[in-house]
Each structure stands twice: as structure tokens, then as C-alpha cells.
Design an enzyme around this catalytic site. Structure first.
Site, mmCIF file in Angstrom:
data_model
loop_
_atom_site.group_PDB
_atom_site.id
_atom_site.type_symbol
_atom_site.label_atom_id
_atom_site.label_comp_id
_atom_site.label_asym_id
_atom_site.label_seq_id
_atom_site.Cartn_x
_atom_site.Cartn_y
_atom_site.Cartn_z
ATOM 1 N N LYS A 136 -6.523 4.612 8.081
ATOM 2 C CA LYS A 136 -5.353 5.394 7.660
ATOM 3 C C LYS A 136 -5.676 6.890 7.619
ATOM 4 C CE LYS A 136 -3.228 1.668 4.990
ATOM 5 N NZ LYS A 136 -2.854 1.170 3.653
ATOM 6 N N SER A 141 0.811 -1.221 0.000
ATOM 7 C CA SER A 141 0.000 0.000 0.000
ATOM 8 C C SER A 141 0.844 1.271 0.000
ATOM 9 C CB SER A 141 -0.938 0.005 1.205
ATOM 10 O OG SER A 141 -0.214 0.062 2.417
#
Length: 820
Positions: free
Chosen positions: A702, A659
Site C-alpha cells: 500500500k 482496512s
């Protein structure tokens, strides 16, 4: 390329509109819905329970909290209610081979009756046999036999005495036995007179005594044979008398079980054994009479009654069953599944018999259904092997682990196996199912039906309404306060957040049940009669507060500048990445500072995390992909003349996942082109070899992790997060994040391509190549291309002078560059 605009607040969180619900509280709903989106496993379970063929047992797979046990139990019980009750099973003594007890199958309720009938039969036999052996007729016949024996013995002695008399001898009975003595007339000759006799007379008398002693010995030798004949006659008399009694008692009892040949065979064996052990009834009768004396004292027997062998061990009692059994065994040890043979202490030793055989879950579920937790079965030694063997051979064999493994040679019981007809349902997670399927060859043959439970369901107006019905059902079942429609909407929104998808709802109902119970607590604390949206939010906040201590400590380390992460200004070769940490049931986002450095080299990209074994394979793959993208974009005509290093600064644990590959690519572009990157922005997203930004996991956590840090330092209106455009549908952000975006204090950018991302980060166009492959001036790509061209020329000059840089020891010597 048009500039990327921040997402609108409506795209950040999909909320239920209260007007979508026509009720005020869930008390108005019927609450008939119990499960949502589980049509697939329901169909599989229905198929499995109806198909009564070997091997079509069921494995219900899915993570915990989906309601597998509840759904399986409900469907199995519904099916079991349509099936007949199971048989009764009894263990009885095997009189020919006592160590191998026999098993009897009887209709439900008949086992209990047989046990009572046998107990009553033993009592009746004791009474009737005692009466028969005490009767005048029996005593007369017994005396006649004894008199005949005595007369025969007496006649032999009289004949011997007559022979002795003819020889002048008398047969005398002495304390030491029978002996002969000389006569004088009708009297026995005294010893002193015998000594006065001539020697010739003495020798004659002695010879006659010896002859008569021989005759006496012949008569005495016949006594054992006569005693045997007496015992045989008495035994025949006893069997004859007992036979009349037993035939009358057992024939009457056998009439009630005329259709069960196994029971009739058992009755015949009982009849034969009783006739062979009539003395046991006499001894038991005497002890019973002693125990019944009126002295008020207890009689303790140091051994088990011999009549115990005529008892019936009611092994499985289905008298109270109205339908097929459904058994859930919470502790599936080997003995709890397959049964056991218990022991009892007797005179300092451990003994056992058929009455101490105890059933296992397989016996109790025979004729019905057995539900087991797969992990518990596999965790208990030999349980899995015992279960598989029973299902494979269609019988349950009771033996200890030592017997099964042939580790013991001591004498023990070997009960006759019970024929098995049971449907087993295993409950477990998916990894365990796939492991068994791959590594156990018997598993696929024995568990042919897979009931795969869904983790989530599609979020539609219909499923939202069904969810409301489900919440009503839960509140009634758990005796909770009803929810108003605003609270229902909040719970449904949280159900979407649990799966990190605005278009899906979680099917793991345990988390929803926990939330309702905690919201009910806060409603009770507030004295409310209905659970409102404020109680749901209070419960959610309390859940986070109980678990976020570590997250707050890590944020505090950043705020105190122990860990360096910038949220203002700009920097070259430095960017804020985002990761997710999972601690137990709590996941939270954590910003990470990623830096890139470049130097003249031979085109290698060094992943420092990989060099020290802190990088996982997926992260390493991501770095290789971004290196390939760098070569494809800027080294089509000439090789790269640089070496680069990437690292997660102040990271002391492992790094896994791809990611951050787009984030690392942006950092490389910044370092190569000397283009500053805004530190007020954080980035997440993986990248492919064409520059497309791909979806990642944990997008909500996140974003919220970086927001919390910016909010703690103070929002400036410049801060935000770049996410893949394909993750927009997964956004279910907290309300405070949405409110900050709505106030333009925080921004979320959806990125499709790395060119869009670098434009937002650098504040300047990325630049598209013209027909000659040249990028426009004043663009990021032009700055990168120019720097690479400069480094290539410098390298050529150094090569001409023989001073070209050598490749690093950890990098590839060939193009394209590879990861060390």
C-alpha cells in the site's frame, strides 16, 4: 496530545548487516541445514512413522513451497532404512475356482525364485511325462490293456459266430457293419439260390437271423462299457505313471519351500491338476516339437497355452529391496492405487487370467510407506474411497470401478485380497485438511497425525545464520554459484519481505530457490563467479518487471487523469485510501479516492458500495463500526441529525476488508466539520468503536503503491502515508522508498488513535473534551460538534413546523444508525 512525527528511515526496513556474517561466500559454509523452523512437523512425522497402529497415518499440511515433500521423503526414507525389506507377493491359479486367484506371501527374493522354479517344473514335467509315456514299460502295459480289451471283444464275437454257425448262419463284416447270412455247407448262400428256397425254409432262416441279430445287439451294447473300462484302465495307468514322475519332481521342489505351507498347498494343487490334464502336456509337447523343427518358419498359435495356468505371477518383487519401500505416486488414480486386471485379445474376444493382475501403489508400498498428494487423490474419481477402504479394512481388494459400484454383472476375476500394512502420508494445504476433518467422518479415524508446517520463522541472529547455511545447501544441491555475504543479506531481507514482517522470515523455500536460480543466471550473464547483491537485486527487479504490467496501466490511468486521485492540495470530504490487488503471484498497492457527503437526516450512514452489492461483509462491518464510533463520540446527549454517504469513487469491482474504515471515518469528520484534508497523504488502517487504529494487511504494498504515484508526479516533500502503529513491525519497504524518506521527500506516520490521524491530515489539533464534554475552539472535534449541533437545531425547528426529513428507504429508522 503530542504531534505525530514521521517514522525514521531505520524503522522502515530491517536489513542484515554484512558484519554479522563471518564468511566471505557460502562456499565456506558446510551447508548442513536443510530446514528452518519446522520442529513441530518433524516431531509429528517422527511420531507417526514410528507408531505402527491402525489409523496413525499422517497428513502434512501447509501451503505449497514449504518443502513438505522433501522433508517427508527424507524422514520417511531415514526410518524405512531401519526396517526390513517387504515380502514378495505372487498370484497363482486357483484350480478349484479359477476366477478367484490365490495370493502367496514369500520372503523377499523368494518370489522370483518360485517363478523360475515353476517354469522349470513345467518344462521338466513335459520332458519327464513324455519320456515316461514313450517308455517300453508304459507301452507294454498300454498294449496289454488294449489287448485285453480286444481279446474280450473278439471272444464275444467268436461266441456269437459259433452260435450263428449252429443255426446255419455266417457272421459277416460289411461296410455298413456286422450282419448275418445263411450258409450252404461252408459257403454263404447266394441271394438267387435263397430266392429258390421254399417259403418254409425262408421263414426259418429269417427267424434265426432275427434271433442272432438280437444277440449281436447285446454284444454291441456292451462295447461302450468296454470302452469306458478301457479308458478308465488307461487313465489309471497314466495317473500311476504320472504320479511317479510328479512325486519325484514336486517333492524335490517342495523341500526348498518346506516352511511355507501356502506354497506346499499350491504344489499339491498343481500335482492334482496335472494328473487331471495330462493330455495338455502331450499337446504342448507336440507343438513344442513342431516349433523346434528345422524349417526356419515361425509357428503362430491362435490360443494361449493350457500350461499357462501353472505359471506364477510375480505380483510384487522385493528382491532388490534393502529396506522398507517408500513409494510416491504422482498419478493416484483408482487403478494406480488399488491395482487392475488387464485383458488380452484372443480369437476376437477379450480374455483375462491371473497372470494379467497388475499391482497398484498400495501393493508396492506394502510393508513400507506411501506418499500421496491429497488434492490429486480427491480429484481422481473413487481414489479417495478406495484408499479409505484399504486402510480401514487392512487389505487391498482389486476390482474395477464397475465391480465396486455393482454396475456390471459380467464374469471377471476376483483376486484374493492382499493383507495391507502401510503408512500413508498425505500432502496438502490447510483448507483441504480442515474440510476433510469437518465433512468426512472417516478422515479423523484414518489420519490421526497432523504435521503442521510453519509458513514463517522468527528472525533472530541464530535463524539468520541458519538461513545462510540453508542458502549454502541450496546452492550446492542446485549446482549454483556461491553467494557473497552481501547477497546473503539481500536474500534474507527478501525472505522477510515475503512475509511482510521485519521480525519474521519465510519458510516457503521454493520462492527462495527461484530467486537464487535467477540471481545465478544474472551472475552468469555478467561473467561473475560469485552471486553478489547486485545480481539478487537484478533478479528481484526482473521478477517485478515481468508481472507489473497491469499495475503500470492502472497508474498510467491516474497519471493521465482518467482516474481522479489528487496528491497535492486539500479538499473537504475527500481522502486517499489504499488497497492491495493480488494478480497471480504478484500483489501491488493501488490508491483509491474515497468521498463522504452529509446532509440533514435521521442519523443513517449509507454505504453506497453495499447498496449495489459491491461491498463484502467485512467492509460492511467496518462501516457499521465507524458509524457506531461517530454516535458514541458526538451523539451521547442527542441523536445525530444527519445522513451520510460513503463511496469508493471510480471503483467498479468489489470492495472487501475493513482496512479503509479509519480512512472513511476521517472523510466523514472532514465532511461534517467542513475541515479540509491534505490530499498529499494517503491512509490505511481499520478502527474499533473506541477510535483505536488497528493493524491491516499488505502495508508495504500500500505504501509503495502511493509512493509510486507521487514519485511519478514528482515528490514535493509533503506526501506520505498514515499507517497503524501496530503495523510498524511489518515494514520491509523498498530501498527507493526508504531513500526518499531519508531525504525527507516522503513520510510515513504511525497512528495509534483516530485523533492523531485527523491532526496529521487536517493540520490542526483534534481536541480533547473538557469536564463538560466540550471541545476546545480551533480543533477538528469542535468543528464537527458545532456542525452537528447546528443540524440538530435546524431539525428541531423543522419538526416543530412538521417538515422534518424522512429516513431514506435503505436506512434504519432507529438509533444507533445502521448500514443499509
Amino acid at each position: 496530545m503530542s504531534p505525530v512525527k514521521p517514522l525514521s528511515p531505520d524503522a522502515l526496513r530491517r536489513c542484515c548487516a554484512p558484519e554479522d556474517f563471518t564468511f566471505e561466500t557460502t562456499a565456506e559454509l558446510d551447508g548442513q541445514t536443510s530446514f528452518i523452523g519446522q520442529e513441530r512437523p518433524m516431531s509429528a512425522i517422527q511420531f507417526g512413522v514410528k507408531l505402527r497402529r491402525q489409523g496413525y497415518n499422517i497428513y502434512a499440511l501447509g501451503p505449497a513451497g514449504l518443502g513438505k515433500h522433501t522433508l517427508v521423503s527424507r524422514m520417511v526414507e531415514k526410518r524405512a532404512a531401519q526396517e526390513p525389506p517387504p515380502y514378495d507377493w505372487c498370484y497363482v491359479n486357483n484350480f478349484d475356482q479359477p476366477y478367484r486367484p490365490r495370493i502367496l506371501r514369500l520372503p523377499a527374493g523368494s518370489g522370483r525364485q518360485l517363478k523360475r522354479d515353476m517354469d522349470r517344473l513345467v518344462e521338466d514335467m513335459q520332458t519327464a511325462l513324455s519320456a515316461a509315456f514313450e517308455s517300453e514299460e508304459y507301452q507294454a502295459r498300454r498294449r496289454a490293456i488294449e489287448s485285453e480289451f480286444q481279446e474280450q471283444q473278439q471272444a464275444s464275437l467268436m461266441e456269437l459266430q459259433e452260435q450263428a454257425k449252429q443255426r446255419g448262419l455266417a457272421l459277416l463284416r460289411t461296410p455298413s457293419g456286422l450282419t448275418f447270412a445263411p450258409l450252404k455247407g461252408e459257403e454263404v448262400l447266394p441271394p438267387e439260390e435263397f430266392d429258390k428256397l421254399p417259403e418254409e425254409d425262408k421263414k426259418r432262416i429269417q427267424a434265426d437271423v432275427e434271433v442272432m441279430q438280437e444277440e449281436l445287439q447285446k454284444v454291441v451294447s456292451k462295447a461302450p462299457r468296454w470302452e469306458r473300462e478301457l479308458r478308465n484302465h488307461m487313465r489309471e495307468l497314466n495317473r500311476e505313471v504320472a504320479g511317479v514322475v510328479l512325486n519325484d519332481l514336486i517333492s524335490e521342489l517342495a523341500a526348498a519351500y518346506a516352511e511355507n505351507q501356502d506354497v506346499l498347498t499350491f504344489f499339491d494343487a498343481v500335482r492334482r491338476d496335472v494328473q487331471d490334464h495330462l493330455s495338455d502336456f502331450m499337446v504342448a509337447g507336440e507343438k513344442q516339437q513342431q516349433a523346434g523343427d528345422g524349417d526356419g518358419r515361425a509357428v503362430f498359435v491362435d490360443h494361449v497355452s493350457p500350461l499357462r495356468r501353472y505359471q506364477v505371477n510375480l505380483f510384487v518383487d522385493a528382491d532388490d529391496a534393502q529396506s522398507a519401500p517408500v513409494i510416491y505416486e504422482s498419478n493416484p488414480t483408482y487403478t494406480n492405487l488399488t491395482g487392475r486386471v488387464e485383458q488380452m485379445a484372443q480369437m476376437g474376444a477379450l480374455v483375462t487370467d491371473f497372470t494379467l493382475i497388475k499391482p497398484g501403489a498400495l501393493h508396492r508400498a506394502n510393508g513400507g510407506y506411501l506418499i500421496l498428494d491429497a488434492l490429486k487423490v480427491l480429484s481422481n474419481a473413487y481414489s479417495w474411497e478406495g484408499l479409505k477402504r484399504a486402510l480401514e479394512f487392512g487389505e487391498v481388494r482389486i476390482e474395477s470401478v464397475g465391480q465396486m459400484l455393482s454396475l456390471t454383472s459380467t464374469i471377471s476375476l476376483e483376486p484374493e485380497p492382499m493383507p495391507l500394512n502401510v503408512k500413508v502420508v498425505l500432502l496438502g494445504d490447510r483448507p483441504l485438511y480442515y474440510l476433510l476433518s469437518q465433512h468426512d467422518p472417516d478422515f479423523n479415524e484414518l489420519f490421526k497425525v497432523a504435521a503442521d508446517f510453519a509458513d514463517e520463522v522468527e528472525r533472530t541472529p541464530e535463524t539468520q545464520w541458519a538461513y545462510a547455511q540453508l542458502l549454502a545447501s541450496i546452492t550446492r544441491k542446485k549446482e549454483l554459484r556461491p553467494l557473497d555475504r552481501y547477497a546473503v543479506g539481500a536474500v534474507i531481507d527478501h525472505a522477510a519481505r515475503l512475509v511482510n514482517d521485519s521480525q519474521r522470515l519465510t519458510a516457503q523455500m521454493q520462492a527462495i530457490v527461484d530467486l537464487l536460480q535467477e540471481a545465478n543466471f544474472w551472475a552468469a550473464e555478467a561473467g561473475a563467479e560469485v552471486i553478489g547483491v547486485e545480481h539478487v537485486r537484478q533478479a528481484l527487479d526482473a521478477q517485478v518487471f515481468r508481472l507489473d504490467r497491469v499495475a503500470r496501466l492502472m497508474q498510467d490511468a491516474v497519471l493521465r487523469q482518467t482516474i481522479h486521485i489528487e496528491t497535492t492540495g486539500a479538499a473537504i470530504g475527500q481522502i486517499n485510501g489504499l488497497s492491495v490487488l493480488q494478480l497471480g503471484n504478484y500483489a501491488f498497492g493501488q490508491p483509491s479516492r474515497i468521498t463522504a457527503t452529509v446532509r440533514m437526516g435521521r442519523g443513517d450512514v449509507v454505504n453506497i458500495e453495499r447498496e449495489v452489492n459491491l461491498s463484502g461483509p467485512i467492509h460492511a462491518k467496518g462501516v457499521l463500526i465507524l458509524a457506531s464510533l461517530l454516535n458514541a463520540r458526538y451523539a451521547a446527549e442527542q441523536p445525530l441529525a444527519l445522513s451520510a454517504s460513503l463511496v469508493f469513487e471510480q471503483s467498479y469491482g468489489g470492495v472487501e476488508g475493513d482496512s479503509a474504515s479509519s480512512t472513511e471515518f476521517y472523510a466523514l469528520l472532514s465532511a461534517i466539520g467542513q475541515v479540509p484534508i491534505k490530499q498529499s497523504l494517503a491512509v490505511t488502517g481499520s478502527v474499533d468503536q473506541t477510535g483505536r487504529v488497528q493493524a491491516i494487511g499488505g502495508v508495504n504494498e500500500k505504501i509503495e503503491g502511493f509512493f509510486d504515484l507521487c514519485n511519478a508526479r514528482g515528490l514535493t516533500g509533503e506526501q506520505g502515508v498514515l499507517i497503524p502503529e501496530t503495523n510498524v513491525k511489518h515494514l520491509m519497504l523498498r530501498r527507493d522508498v526508504v531513500e526518499a524518506v531519508e531525504a525527507r521527500q516522503f513520510h510515513i506516520y504511525a497512528i495509534e488513535h483516530v485523533d492523531e490521524g485527523i491532526e496529521v491530515l487536517a493540520g490542526m489539533p483534534a481536541g480533547a473534551p473538557d469536564k463538560r464534554g466540550k471541545y476546545p475552539k480551533g480543533t477538528v472535534n469542535r468543528a464537527v460538534a458545532d456542525r452537528l449541533e447546528q443540524m440538530a437545531k435546524k431539525r428541531q425547528a423543522l419538526e416543530a413546523k412538521g417538515r422534518a426529513p424522512k429516513p431514506s428507504a435503505s436506512s434504519s429508522k432507529t438509533d444507533p444508525p445502521t448500514l443499509a
